[in-house]
Design a protein around this motif. Structure first.
Motif, short mmCIF file in Angstrom:
data_model
loop_
_atom_site.label_atom_id
_atom_site.label_comp_id
_atom_site.label_asym_id
_atom_site.label_seq_id
_atom_site.Cartn_x
_atom_site.Cartn_y
_atom_site.Cartn_z
N ALA A 47 -2.51 -1.70 -2.19
CA ALA A 47 -2.64 -3.14 -1.96
C ALA A 47 -1.26 -3.81 -1.94
CB ALA A 47 -3.52 -3.78 -3.03
N LEU A 48 -0.41 -3.44 -2.89
CA LEU A 48 0.91 -4.05 -2.98
C LEU A 48 1.85 -3.56 -1.88
CD1 LEU A 48 1.43 -4.07 -6.85
CD2 LEU A 48 0.89 -6.02 -5.35
N ARG A 61 -8.70 -8.49 -4.13
CA ARG A 61 -8.37 -7.55 -3.05
C ARG A 61 -8.93 -6.16 -3.35
NH1 ARG A 61 -8.46 -5.22 0.99
NH2 ARG A 61 -6.70 -4.25 2.02
N ILE A 62 -8.87 -5.77 -4.63
CA ILE A 62 -9.36 -4.45 -5.05
C ILE A 62 -10.76 -4.64 -5.63
CG2 ILE A 62 -8.93 -2.45 -6.50
CD1 ILE A 62 -5.97 -3.33 -6.56
N GLY A 63 -11.73 -4.62 -4.81
CA GLY A 63 -13.11 -4.85 -5.25
C GLY A 63 -13.54 -3.86 -6.32
N ASP A 96 3.55 -12.76 -10.45
CA ASP A 96 3.47 -12.04 -9.19
C ASP A 96 3.72 -10.56 -9.44
OD1 ASP A 96 3.07 -14.29 -7.54
OD2 ASP A 96 5.22 -14.64 -7.37
N TYR A 97 3.02 -9.73 -8.68
CA TYR A 97 3.21 -8.28 -8.75
C TYR A 97 3.63 -7.78 -7.38
CZ TYR A 97 0.81 -8.63 -13.18
OH TYR A 97 0.47 -8.97 -14.47
N SER A 98 4.64 -6.92 -7.37
CA SER A 98 5.12 -6.32 -6.13
C SER A 98 5.57 -4.90 -6.42
CB SER A 98 6.26 -7.15 -5.54
OG SER A 98 7.34 -7.21 -6.45
N LEU A 99 5.80 -4.14 -5.36
CA LEU A 99 6.28 -2.78 -5.52
C LEU A 99 7.79 -2.76 -5.70
CD1 LEU A 99 4.28 -0.83 -2.78
CD2 LEU A 99 3.85 -0.88 -5.24
N THR A 100 8.26 -1.86 -6.53
CA THR A 100 9.68 -1.57 -6.63
C THR A 100 10.03 -0.59 -5.51
OG1 THR A 100 9.33 0.34 -8.04
CG2 THR A 100 9.62 -1.79 -9.16
#
Length: 143
Positions: A47-48, A61-63, A96-100
């Motif tokens: 998702a990210l 988003r992640i049901g 907020d969450y994001s990928l490194t």
């Protein structure tokens, strides 16, 4: 990296810890692999891969993921340096969450597997000929 021919039974533990050996019980790579490939870990990473999400957006988003399980998964992936948690000092506060960079590398590797599963799901459920019937009654339903 070790060669594919090395096996955990022949790899000294110190080498396994230095290089990573999923087959060695004490190797931390095993636990990290579990975090990445768990149901929710893989879905969070995928998702990210597309964009940054707030917690509630990511949960939608992640049901099917519970708030508790998503928080736990995010915590594990953050601890593995795969996701970045950025808290904003605003009212009301939001995160907020994001990928490194490491997380993006993991997503690049997970994406082909996810695409393969989605493309072949009809072959893996039901009678093996693409006829699902009642074998997977939740197919197509979202939470």
């Amino acid at each position: 990296m070790k060669s594919p021919s090395q096996h955990s039974n022949s790899t000294p533990l110190s080498t396994a810890l230095r290089e990573g050996d999923l087959m060695a019980v004490a190797c931390p790579s095993r636990e990290i692999f579990r975090h990445i490939t768990s149901r929710w870990g893989a879905m969070v990473i995928l998702a990210l891969e597309v964009r940054t999400y707030r917690f509630s957006e990511l949960r939608r988003r992640i049901g099917g993921v519970s708030e508790r399980m998503l928080a736990h998964t995010l915590h594990l992936l953050e601890g593995n340096h795969l996701i970045l948690r950025q808290a904003h000092a605003v009212v009301p506060p939001h995160v907020d969450y994001s990928l490194t960079d490491l997380g993006r590398e993991a997503a690049i590797l997970l994406r082909p597997l996810a695409d393969w599963v989605e493309s072949n799901v009809h072959r893996m459920i039901g009678d093996g000929n693409g006829v699902a019937g009642e074998i997977y009654p939740r197919a197509g339903k979202s939470n």
